[in-house]
Design a protein around this motif. Structure first.
Motif, PDB file in Angstrom:
ATOM      1  N   VAL A  16      13.204  -2.553 -18.896  1.00 23.43           N
ATOM      2  CA  VAL A  16      12.874  -1.608 -17.730  1.00 23.43           C
ATOM      3  C   VAL A  16      12.245  -2.620 -16.815  1.00 23.43           C
ATOM      4  CG1 VAL A  16      11.466   0.149 -16.761  1.00 23.43           C
ATOM      5  CG2 VAL A  16      12.656   0.675 -18.998  1.00 23.43           C
ATOM      6  N   VAL A  17      12.713  -2.477 -15.598  1.00 23.61           N
ATOM      7  CA  VAL A  17      12.016  -3.342 -14.472  1.00 23.61           C
ATOM      8  C   VAL A  17      10.853  -2.502 -14.073  1.00 23.61           C
ATOM      9  CG1 VAL A  17      12.082  -4.333 -12.137  1.00 23.61           C
ATOM     10  CG2 VAL A  17      14.203  -4.309 -13.846  1.00 23.61           C
ATOM     11  N   ASP A  18       9.620  -3.426 -14.271  1.00 22.27           N
ATOM     12  CA  ASP A  18       8.284  -2.685 -13.696  1.00 22.27           C
ATOM     13  C   ASP A  18       8.109  -2.879 -12.113  1.00 22.27           C
ATOM     14  OD1 ASP A  18       5.479  -2.101 -14.874  1.00 22.27           O
ATOM     15  OD2 ASP A  18       5.202  -3.330 -13.255  1.00 22.27           O
ATOM     16  N   GLU A  19       7.648  -1.898 -11.691  1.00 25.92           N
ATOM     17  CA  GLU A  19       7.279  -1.758 -10.171  1.00 25.92           C
ATOM     18  C   GLU A  19       6.695  -2.987  -9.581  1.00 25.92           C
ATOM     19  OE1 GLU A  19       5.080   1.154  -6.931  1.00 25.92           O
ATOM     20  OE2 GLU A  19       4.562   1.312  -9.010  1.00 25.92           O
ATOM     21  N   HIS A  20       5.759  -3.798 -10.260  1.00 22.80           N
ATOM     22  CA  HIS A  20       5.354  -4.912 -10.050  1.00 22.80           C
ATOM     23  C   HIS A  20       6.395  -5.955  -9.467  1.00 22.80           C
ATOM     24  CE1 HIS A  20       3.188  -8.999 -10.439  1.00 22.80           C
ATOM     25  NE2 HIS A  20       4.340  -9.082 -11.453  1.00 22.80           N
ATOM     26  N   PHE A  21       7.398  -6.295 -10.138  1.00 23.73           N
ATOM     27  CA  PHE A  21       8.436  -7.091  -9.530  1.00 23.73           C
ATOM     28  C   PHE A  21       9.500  -6.298  -8.575  1.00 23.73           C
ATOM     29  CE2 PHE A  21       7.736  -7.665 -14.200  1.00 23.73           C
ATOM     30  CZ  PHE A  21       7.268  -8.978 -14.302  1.00 23.73           C
ATOM     31  N   VAL A  22       9.575  -5.389  -8.375  1.00 21.67           N
ATOM     32  CA  VAL A  22      10.108  -4.827  -7.364  1.00 21.67           C
ATOM     33  C   VAL A  22       9.352  -4.886  -6.040  1.00 21.67           C
ATOM     34  CG1 VAL A  22      11.161  -2.762  -6.058  1.00 21.67           C
ATOM     35  CG2 VAL A  22      11.400  -2.954  -8.656  1.00 21.67           C
ATOM     36  N   GLN A  23       7.904  -4.784  -6.013  1.00 22.92           N
ATOM     37  CA  GLN A  23       7.107  -5.078  -4.784  1.00 22.92           C
ATOM     38  C   GLN A  23       6.930  -6.602  -4.572  1.00 22.92           C
ATOM     39  OE1 GLN A  23       3.431  -3.525  -6.644  1.00 22.92           O
ATOM     40  NE2 GLN A  23       3.798  -1.390  -5.650  1.00 22.92           N
ATOM     41  N   LEU A  24       7.119  -7.287  -5.734  1.00 28.46           N
ATOM     42  CA  LEU A  24       7.242  -8.787  -5.476  1.00 28.46           C
ATOM     43  C   LEU A  24       8.385  -9.419  -4.876  1.00 28.46           C
ATOM     44  CD1 LEU A  24       6.056 -11.703  -6.252  1.00 28.46           C
ATOM     45  CD2 LEU A  24       7.485 -11.649  -8.323  1.00 28.46           C
ATOM     46  N   VAL A  25       9.622  -8.593  -5.121  1.00 23.95           N
ATOM     47  CA  VAL A  25      10.879  -8.981  -4.237  1.00 23.95           C
ATOM     48  C   VAL A  25      10.605  -8.569  -2.895  1.00 23.95           C
ATOM     49  CG1 VAL A  25      13.247  -8.549  -3.928  1.00 23.95           C
ATOM     50  CG2 VAL A  25      12.315  -9.010  -6.177  1.00 23.95           C
ATOM     51  N   GLU A  26      10.182  -7.479  -2.526  1.00 21.85           N
ATOM     52  CA  GLU A  26       9.712  -6.942  -1.148  1.00 21.85           C
ATOM     53  C   GLU A  26       8.852  -7.961  -0.465  1.00 21.85           C
ATOM     54  OE1 GLU A  26       8.432  -2.908  -1.956  1.00 21.85           O
ATOM     55  OE2 GLU A  26      10.282  -2.165  -1.005  1.00 21.85           O
ATOM     56  N   ALA A  27       7.874  -8.504  -1.158  1.00 21.93           N
ATOM     57  CA  ALA A  27       7.151  -9.527  -0.400  1.00 21.93           C
ATOM     58  C   ALA A  27       7.832 -10.739  -0.047  1.00 21.93           C
ATOM     59  CB  ALA A  27       5.807  -9.734  -1.407  1.00 21.93           C
ATOM     60  N   GLN A  28       8.729 -10.987  -1.058  1.00 20.72           N
ATOM     61  CA  GLN A  28       9.286 -12.428  -0.913  1.00 20.72           C
ATOM     62  C   GLN A  28      10.492 -12.106   0.570  1.00 20.72           C
ATOM     63  OE1 GLN A  28      11.519 -12.823  -4.630  1.00 20.72           O
ATOM     64  NE2 GLN A  28       9.745 -13.858  -5.599  1.00 20.72           N
ATOM     65  N   LEU A  29      11.102 -11.090   0.537  1.00 20.22           N
ATOM     66  CA  LEU A  29      11.715 -10.744   1.618  1.00 20.22           C
ATOM     67  C   LEU A  29      10.923 -10.634   2.869  1.00 20.22           C
ATOM     68  CD1 LEU A  29      14.288  -7.879  -0.200  1.00 20.22           C
ATOM     69  CD2 LEU A  29      14.721 -10.644   0.433  1.00 20.22           C
ATOM     70  N   ASP A  30       9.830  -9.985   2.835  1.00 18.24           N
ATOM     71  CA  ASP A  30       9.127  -9.862   3.876  1.00 18.24           C
ATOM     72  C   ASP A  30       8.751 -11.410   4.399  1.00 18.24           C
ATOM     73  OD1 ASP A  30       7.822  -8.354   5.921  1.00 18.24           O
ATOM     74  OD2 ASP A  30       6.056  -7.913   4.752  1.00 18.24           O
ATOM     75  N   ALA A  31       8.435 -12.163   3.712  1.00 17.16           N
ATOM     76  CA  ALA A  31       8.013 -13.494   3.955  1.00 17.16           C
ATOM     77  C   ALA A  31       8.898 -14.317   4.504  1.00 17.16           C
ATOM     78  CB  ALA A  31       7.405 -14.264   2.648  1.00 17.16           C
ATOM     79  N   HIS A  32      10.395 -13.969   4.459  1.00 13.73           N
ATOM     80  CA  HIS A  32      11.523 -14.726   4.963  1.00 13.73           C
ATOM     81  C   HIS A  32      12.238 -13.773   5.796  1.00 13.73           C
ATOM     82  CE1 HIS A  32      10.413 -16.904   1.226  1.00 13.73           C
ATOM     83  NE2 HIS A  32      10.777 -17.943   1.831  1.00 13.73           N
ATOM     84  N   GLU A  33      11.511 -12.832   6.327  1.00 16.40           N
ATOM     85  CA  GLU A  33      12.290 -11.786   7.375  1.00 16.40           C
ATOM     86  C   GLU A  33      13.303 -12.695   8.355  1.00 16.40           C
ATOM     87  OE1 GLU A  33      11.508  -7.649   9.702  1.00 16.40           O
ATOM     88  OE2 GLU A  33       9.493  -8.909   8.891  1.00 16.40           O
ATOM     89  N   ASP A  34      12.823 -13.730   8.824  1.00 12.87           N
ATOM     90  CA  ASP A  34      13.717 -14.202   9.928  1.00 12.87           C
ATOM     91  C   ASP A  34      14.924 -14.787   9.583  1.00 12.87           C
ATOM     92  OD1 ASP A  34      11.887 -13.716  11.608  1.00 12.87           O
ATOM     93  OD2 ASP A  34      10.641 -15.673  11.652  1.00 12.87           O
TER      94      ASP A  34
END
Length: 214
Positions: A16-34
């Motif tokens: 089971v993928v923990d919410e922690h890792f979903v949030q981590l991916v969102e943060a990575q995408l947010d950091a590379h939004e451009d």
């Protein structure tokens, strides 16, 4: 004791993928939004290299339609869900070969038939699969709703119906860790509202370019 008929087995806790890792991916995408398209294309290339059978099936699901928004949304979700599994299980993701993929699809088909023939069954198979990964389900539902909102309701997702969420689920398989220890990195709060029309699968883009050239 009454046992309900079903072909799908519950998702084991170690997969089971923990919410922690979903949030981590969102943060990575947010950091590379451009460079969102570049991030997704690199993720797709990695998926294609590490999971060729799964990648081919996913590309077929995404290409089976002409709605650019649905293709873009599906592509975004497929790659980001893969990234979440990769972050959650960096050393435990096994390759899903053609035989395993077909077995999973056949099991899903049998489960759908069993549930369709049971008048007391309230859930369909896609619901059961999604419930096994609640953090991933919440992420997928959120971005589907965002895409509909951005399109101001002018998008038909029923035809993609099980394609988008089912393709996003991806069929990733993680083996249990032998030492039983937990993995993880501190996560940062992050939220991304992608323009789905700007994020398209390379195969879908190539297909669209060929069609436009005719």
């Amino acid at each position: 004791m009454f046992l309900r008929k079903a072909a799908l087995r519950p998702v084991p806790r170690h997969a089971v993928v923990d919410e922690h890792f979903v949030q981590l991916v969102e943060a990575q995408l947010d950091a590379h939004e451009d460079d969102l398209q570049g991030v997704l294309d690199r993720g797709y290339a990695e998926l294609d290299r590490r999971q060729p059978a799964l990648s081919d099936w996913l590309a077929e699901q995404l290409a089976d339609g002409h709605d650019e928004l649905v293709q873009s949304l599906g592509y975004f979700l497929v790659i980001t869900v893969y990234m979440a599994f990769r972050e959650a299980f960096p050393t435990r993701l096994e390759e899903v070969d053609e035989r395993s993929l077909q077995l999973a699809l056949e099991t899903l088909s049998v489960d759908e038939e069993l549930r369709a023939n049971d008048p007391t069954e309230a859930l369909d198979s896609d619901d059961v699969v999604a419930m096994g990964q609640p953090a991933v389900l919440e992420f997928v539902q959120h971005h589907v709703e965002e895409a509909i909102e951005q399109a101001e309701g002018d998008v038909e997702l029923d035809g993609a119906g099980p394609r988008v969420p089912r393709a996003a689920g991806g069929g990733h398989r993680a083996e249990p860790r032998r030492d039983g220890a937990a993995r993880g990195r501190p996560h940062q709060p992050g939220f991304l509202r992608p323009d789905a029309r700007a994020t398209r699968c390379p195969r879908c883009r190539a297909r669209g370019n060929r069609s436009a050239a005719r």
